[in-house]
Design an enzyme around this catalytic site. Structure first.
Site, PDB file in Angstrom:
ATOM      1  N   THR A 162      -0.067   1.263   6.485  1.00 10.92           N
ATOM      2  CA  THR A 162       0.155   0.150   5.560  1.00 10.92           C
ATOM      3  C   THR A 162       0.331  -1.136   6.367  1.00 10.92           C
ATOM      4  O   THR A 162       0.836  -1.098   7.490  1.00 10.92           O
ATOM      5  CB  THR A 162       1.396   0.385   4.664  1.00 10.92           C
ATOM      6  OG1 THR A 162       1.784  -0.849   4.050  1.00 10.92           O
ATOM      7  CG2 THR A 162       2.585   0.913   5.436  1.00 10.92           C
ATOM      8  N   GLY A 163      -0.093  -2.252   5.779  1.00 10.64           N
ATOM      9  CA  GLY A 163       0.011  -3.537   6.478  1.00 10.64           C
ATOM     10  C   GLY A 163      -1.211  -4.375   6.178  1.00 10.64           C
ATOM     11  O   GLY A 163      -1.971  -4.069   5.248  1.00 10.64           O
ATOM     12  N   HIS A 164      -1.416  -5.385   6.967  1.00 12.33           N
ATOM     13  CA  HIS A 164      -2.524  -6.315   6.751  1.00 12.33           C
ATOM     14  C   HIS A 164      -3.844  -5.652   7.153  1.00 12.33           C
ATOM     15  O   HIS A 164      -4.089  -5.377   8.328  1.00 12.33           O
ATOM     16  CB  HIS A 164      -2.263  -7.587   7.578  1.00 12.33           C
ATOM     17  CG  HIS A 164      -3.292  -8.640   7.396  1.00 12.33           C
ATOM     18  ND1 HIS A 164      -3.879  -9.291   8.450  1.00 12.33           N
ATOM     19  CD2 HIS A 164      -3.859  -9.146   6.273  1.00 12.33           C
ATOM     20  CE1 HIS A 164      -4.758 -10.164   7.985  1.00 12.33           C
ATOM     21  NE2 HIS A 164      -4.746 -10.093   6.667  1.00 12.33           N
ATOM     22  N   GLY A 165      -4.693  -5.388   6.162  1.00 16.75           N
ATOM     23  CA  GLY A 165      -5.880  -4.563   6.383  1.00 16.75           C
ATOM     24  C   GLY A 165      -6.822  -5.074   7.453  1.00 16.75           C
ATOM     25  O   GLY A 165      -7.325  -4.305   8.283  1.00 16.75           O
ATOM     26  N   THR A 195       0.841  -1.193   0.000  1.00 19.05           N
ATOM     27  CA  THR A 195       0.000   0.000   0.000  1.00 19.05           C
ATOM     28  C   THR A 195       0.880   1.248   0.000  1.00 19.05           C
ATOM     29  O   THR A 195       1.937   1.242   0.618  1.00 19.05           O
ATOM     30  CB  THR A 195      -0.841  -0.029   1.291  1.00 19.05           C
ATOM     31  OG1 THR A 195      -1.665  -1.176   1.245  1.00 19.05           O
ATOM     32  CG2 THR A 195      -1.691   1.207   1.462  1.00 19.05           C
ATOM     33  N   ARG A 220     -13.425  -7.980  -1.783  1.00 14.68           N
ATOM     34  CA  ARG A 220     -12.802  -7.722  -0.471  1.00 14.68           C
ATOM     35  C   ARG A 220     -12.362  -6.250  -0.397  1.00 14.68           C
ATOM     36  O   ARG A 220     -11.718  -5.732  -1.282  1.00 14.68           O
ATOM     37  CB  ARG A 220     -11.594  -8.634  -0.280  1.00 14.68           C
ATOM     38  CG  ARG A 220     -10.821  -8.408   1.032  1.00 14.68           C
ATOM     39  CD  ARG A 220      -9.637  -7.469   0.851  1.00 14.68           C
ATOM     40  NE  ARG A 220      -8.802  -7.410   2.044  1.00 14.68           N
ATOM     41  CZ  ARG A 220      -7.787  -6.558   2.177  1.00 14.68           C
ATOM     42  NH1 ARG A 220      -7.498  -5.693   1.239  1.00 14.68           N
ATOM     43  NH2 ARG A 220      -7.062  -6.562   3.273  1.00 14.68           N
ATOM     44  N   VAL A 221     -12.724  -5.594   0.687  1.00 13.49           N
ATOM     45  CA  VAL A 221     -12.286  -4.217   0.924  1.00 13.49           C
ATOM     46  C   VAL A 221     -11.453  -4.223   2.195  1.00 13.49           C
ATOM     47  O   VAL A 221     -11.853  -4.795   3.210  1.00 13.49           O
ATOM     48  CB  VAL A 221     -13.503  -3.274   1.064  1.00 13.49           C
ATOM     49  CG1 VAL A 221     -13.056  -1.884   1.498  1.00 13.49           C
ATOM     50  CG2 VAL A 221     -14.258  -3.198  -0.256  1.00 13.49           C
ATOM     51  N   GLY A 222     -10.288  -3.609   2.134  1.00 14.03           N
ATOM     52  CA  GLY A 222      -9.377  -3.605   3.282  1.00 14.03           C
ATOM     53  C   GLY A 222      -9.525  -2.351   4.130  1.00 14.03           C
ATOM     54  O   GLY A 222     -10.557  -1.670   4.118  1.00 14.03           O
ATOM     55  N   ASP A 223      -8.480  -2.048   4.845  1.00 14.70           N
ATOM     56  CA  ASP A 223      -8.480  -0.902   5.764  1.00 14.70           C
ATOM     57  C   ASP A 223      -8.365   0.438   5.037  1.00 14.70           C
ATOM     58  O   ASP A 223      -8.817   1.470   5.536  1.00 14.70           O
ATOM     59  CB  ASP A 223      -7.278  -1.011   6.716  1.00 14.70           C
ATOM     60  CG  ASP A 223      -5.960  -1.020   5.947  1.00 14.70           C
ATOM     61  OD1 ASP A 223      -5.807  -1.862   5.044  1.00 14.70           O
ATOM     62  OD2 ASP A 223      -5.103  -0.169   6.228  1.00 14.70           O
TER      63      ASP A 223
HETATM   64  N1  GLY Z   1      -3.456  -2.321   3.859  1.00 15.30           N
HETATM   65  C1  GLY Z   1      -3.932  -2.659   2.591  1.00 15.30           C
HETATM   66  C2  GLY Z   1      -4.903  -3.747   2.589  1.00 15.30           C
HETATM   67  O1  GLY Z   1      -4.866  -4.642   3.412  1.00 15.30           O
HETATM   68  O2  GLY Z   1      -5.766  -3.733   1.746  1.00 15.30           O
END
Ligand code: GLY
Length: 310
Positions: free
Chosen positions: A218-221, A167, A195-198
């Site tokens: 940034t990282g795992h949404g 990201t 799928r929608v992330g953070d």
């Molecule tokens: N941080 C980006 C996502 O997980 O979509």
């Protein structure tokens, strides 16, 4: 101390052969945004400039270069937020758009809504005269190769989650002391369709408030959303923590509470800034007072003069 812009090109693992391009990309985005600020542009203009530059750079997971979903397609999310008014705009699961961050800004500026998604976002883009681009123009050989590799039965799920993040985002303070943030992403490699992330979620992918500062994450949404990372960091700043200490507190909480790694860029309204991450790497760059700072690994910090525009 004003003005300043800080950008990131994503937290995770950046393969050695891609680290130079990643560093050059964040440096060039920070410099472009810094010239906007120096010319009297707003912090919002600056963060959109930075993120547009990163979206146009195929080395990053946003715009051209976005990771592919399980069907091998590009679906992107983006957000902008203005710290003066708390106005925000976001788009999620958008396709066939070169610069989702610019569409997010149009949502903020031209609608009474905070987020438009999928087909509705495309219709809005069309009504605003935003050019539709072929999906193929957003897909690189590299993203196609990673997609194929991660469909393999022996693909490593941790590698799929963290190793492939990227990201992009930016925060800035302008000469009037207004803060802003922008974040954009292709999301998670081989994610489910829809799928929608953070990233487009206010308080998770970013937040900006002139009373405390601005953050882009940034990282795992799915993990970032559990702790609303951007807003959590600004909460710590409201309680008197510096941009750097608050960023570390937010990231440490995410790690201890839900086992998540990530990274952030943060500013306060005076122009103090931080680029912090708990992942192995995060490419970042900051431009302030004619100097360009950048790094990739924890503790790494290079400084040089800002290059004049050609
Ligand atoms: N941080 C980006 C996502 O997980 O979509």
């Amino acid at each position: 101390m004003l003005p300043v812009v800080v950008v990131h090109g994503g937290a995770g693992h950046i393969p050695k052969e891609r680290s130079e391009k990643s560093t050059m990309g964040v440096c060039s985005a920070a410099q472009a945004a810094y010239f906007v600020l120096q010319g009297g542009g707003s912090s919002m203009d600056a963060v959109v400039e930075a993120v547009t530059s990163l979206e146009n750079n195929p080395s990053f997971n946003a715009g051209c270069g976005s990771v592919l979903n399980i069907k091998g397609e590009v679906e992107m999310d983006a957000i902008v937020m203005d710290g003066k008014t708390l106005a925000s705009g976001a788009v999620s699961a958008v396709r066939n758009i070169a610069n989702p961050v610019q569409l997010a800004r149009l949502v903020m500026d031209k609608t009474s809504h905070a987020c438009l998604t999928a087909e509705g976002a495309s219709q809005f883009a069309h009504s605003m005269g935003v050019a539709e681009v072929p999906q193929e123009s957003l897909i690189t050989e590299y993203s196609r190769m990673r997609w194929r590799k991660n469909l393999a039965p022996d693909a490593n799920p941790v590698e799929s989650q963290m190793g492939k993040m990227g990201t992009v985002g930016a925060v800035a303070v302008d000469i009037e002391g207004n803060v802003a943030c922008a974040t954009s992403t292709g999301g998670m490699l081989n994610k489910m369709e829809g799928r929608v992330g953070d990233t487009p979620c206010i308080g998770s992918g970013g937040y900006a408030d002139n009373l405390s500062g601005a953050v882009s994450t940034t990282g795992h949404g799915e993990t970032i959303m559990k702790v609303t990372l951007a807003r959590l960091i600004l909460f710590h700043m409201e309680k008197g923590q510096s941009a750097e200490a608050a960023s570390d507190l937010g990231l440490a909480y995410m790690k201890s509470r839900v086992g998540g790694l990530g990274g952030v860029v943060t500013v306060d309204p005076k122009g103090n800034w931080a680029a912090r991450f708990s992942s192995k790497q995060m490419s970042w760059a900051a431009a302030q007072s004619g100097m360009l700072h950048h790094g990739l690994y924890t503790g790494e910090h290079f400084t040089q003069n800002v290059e004049e525009p050609h």
